[in-house]
Design an enzyme around this catalytic site. Structure first.
Site, PDB file in Angstrom:
ATOM      1  N   ASP A 198       8.675  87.104  57.751  1.00  0.00           N
ATOM      2  CA  ASP A 198       9.588  87.796  56.694  1.00  0.00           C
ATOM      3  C   ASP A 198      11.098  87.683  57.270  1.00  0.00           C
ATOM      4  OD1 ASP A 198      10.868  89.260  54.610  1.00  0.00           O
ATOM      5  OD2 ASP A 198       8.725  89.492  53.894  1.00  0.00           O
ATOM      6  N   ASN A 213       2.122  91.848  37.130  1.00  0.00           N
ATOM      7  CA  ASN A 213       2.674  93.062  37.428  1.00  0.00           C
ATOM      8  C   ASN A 213       1.902  93.808  38.656  1.00  0.00           C
ATOM      9  OD1 ASN A 213       4.978  92.891  35.869  1.00  0.00           O
ATOM     10  ND2 ASN A 213       3.703  93.221  34.144  1.00  0.00           N
ATOM     11  N   TYR A 273      12.883  82.255  36.968  1.00  0.00           N
ATOM     12  CA  TYR A 273      12.003  82.780  37.999  1.00  0.00           C
ATOM     13  C   TYR A 273      10.488  82.051  37.792  1.00  0.00           C
ATOM     14  CZ  TYR A 273       8.622  86.058  39.922  1.00  0.00           C
ATOM     15  OH  TYR A 273       7.505  86.602  40.594  1.00  0.00           O
TER      16      TYR A 273
END
Ligand code: NAD
Length: 337
Positions: A35, A191, A162
């Site tokens: 990351d 979500n 997006y």
């Protein structure tokens, strides 16, 4: 001798990636996380963790090699320039979102293809985390009857850049599978929420934002809701997301599948649920000028996932929200000290 399985988790400093690292280790994998940053709320437990910008092609082949000069058994690609409605739907981050996330996806499949060719192998399975944001806006105008079946994706018309990037990257991974033979699995997440997810700073999603607003509100106080609050969504708790992802990864299903909950709720009712969990009465105040709302209605359709994988998510939203509320209240308490 049984060889230890290896996994590479890209975006392991983020919410879902960090949870996936822990799960894979419980299953006995040797795991490398990658990351731009360390996980925010908890130290990583990954066997190796590298800070690296996946937009860089140079050096990525080293990162994508497991110990012993082998390619990885599994790669989980979670890295993306990403956030909640306040980040994704304002329009002001569109170029960054598209450029940054697309670069990562182009690099990952390309480097894997080159490694496979040089080493004469092709065992690495890549999981790609797409999003329900790739579904066309026209099917999500009615808050009571959104359609997010997998086969409703085309003709494409996502409501955000997006979503467009997710759709293009889905297609790129599918092409990499057809032309380069790389085994691919794709989920369209709806979500995902839970402890250790971003809860403030502008990139948080609505369950975390509601928990924070309610935790900070006085009993009887006001909570601001973006729009009229009648927009609907469904929210999947992180543990079920990880379980569903692992089952998809280990299956032979190569088409994109929804991973989400079918328990649809309006944002007003989500706020009231958080307040009920907190034992507070709240007054909802609607900010009708707020434009960053996304589609009017969205719900997961899990028919195809159940059919292909033979398993279904089942945890009630309230249970996950209770855990999330506890965790966010504790974060607020800690940050106040
Ligand atoms: P997150 O923002 O917490 O994690 C993404 C991580 O990717 C971050 O830690 C970020 O630093 C890292 N990253 C971004 N650009 C990078 C780069 N160039 N190099 C290296 N690392 C980079 O997001 P998340 O909630 O964990 O989501 C994971 C994936 O699932 C994302 O691809 C997201 O689009 C997708 N998804 C998530 C949800 C959700 O509700 N959380 C819904 C749909 C899709």
């Amino acid at each position: 001798m049984v060889m230890q399985k290896t996994a590479l988790v890209l975006g392991a400093g983020g919410f879902i990636g960090h949870h996936m690292v822990k799960r894979l280790q419980v299953e006995g994998f040797w795991v490398r996380g990658v990351d731009l940053k360390d996980p925010e709320y908890e130290k990583t437990t990954a066997d190796s963790f590298q800070i690296f910008d996946l937009r860089n092609h140079y050096g990525l082949n080293q990162i994508m090699m497991a110990p012993g000069g082998q390619t990885f058994d599994q790669i989980y690609q979670f890295a993306a320039d990403m956030g909640g409605a306040g980040y994704v739907f304002t329009g002001t981050h569109d170029a960054d979102i598209m450029h940054n996330s697309a670069m990562v996806n182009l690099n990952v499949a390309d480097v894997q293809n080159k490694l496979n060719k040089v080493l004469g192998v092709n065992k690495t399975r890549i999981f790609y985390s797409s999003s329900a944001c790739m579904y066309p806006e026209r099917n999500q105008l009615d808050p009571d009857n959104p359609n997010c079946r997998e086969d409703s994706a085309y003709p494409a018309d996502p409501d955000s850049e997006y979503g467009w990037e997710k759709l293009v990257s889905e297609r790129f991974y599918l092409a990499a599978s057809r032309n380069w033979g790389i085994p691919i699995r794709i989920a369209r997440y709806h979500n995902i929420f839970g402890p250790l997810g971003t809860w403030d700073g502008g990139r948080e999603k609505s369950p975390a934002a509601m928990c924070r607003k309610v935790a900070l509100a006085q009993d009887g106080g006001e909570v601001i809701i973006w729009g009229d609050g009648e927009q609907t969504r469904s929210f999947l708790y992180i543990d079920e997301c990880i379980e569903a992802t692992r089952r998809l990864m280990d299956s032979d299903c190569t088409e994109p599948l929804n991973i989400g909950s079918e328990e649809m709720i309006s944002i007003n009712n989500l706020a009231l649920m958080a307040a009920d969990i907190a034992g507070k009465k709240i007054i909802l105040v609607h900010d009708l000028k707020e434009a960053a709302l996304g589609v009017r209605g969205r719900n997961s359709d899990n028919t195809l996932y159940s059919e292909k994988i033979g398993w279904a998510v089942s945890a009630p939203l309230r249970d996950g929200l209770t855990e999330t509320y506890k965790w966010i209240s504790e974060q607020i308490r800690l940050s106040a000290n």
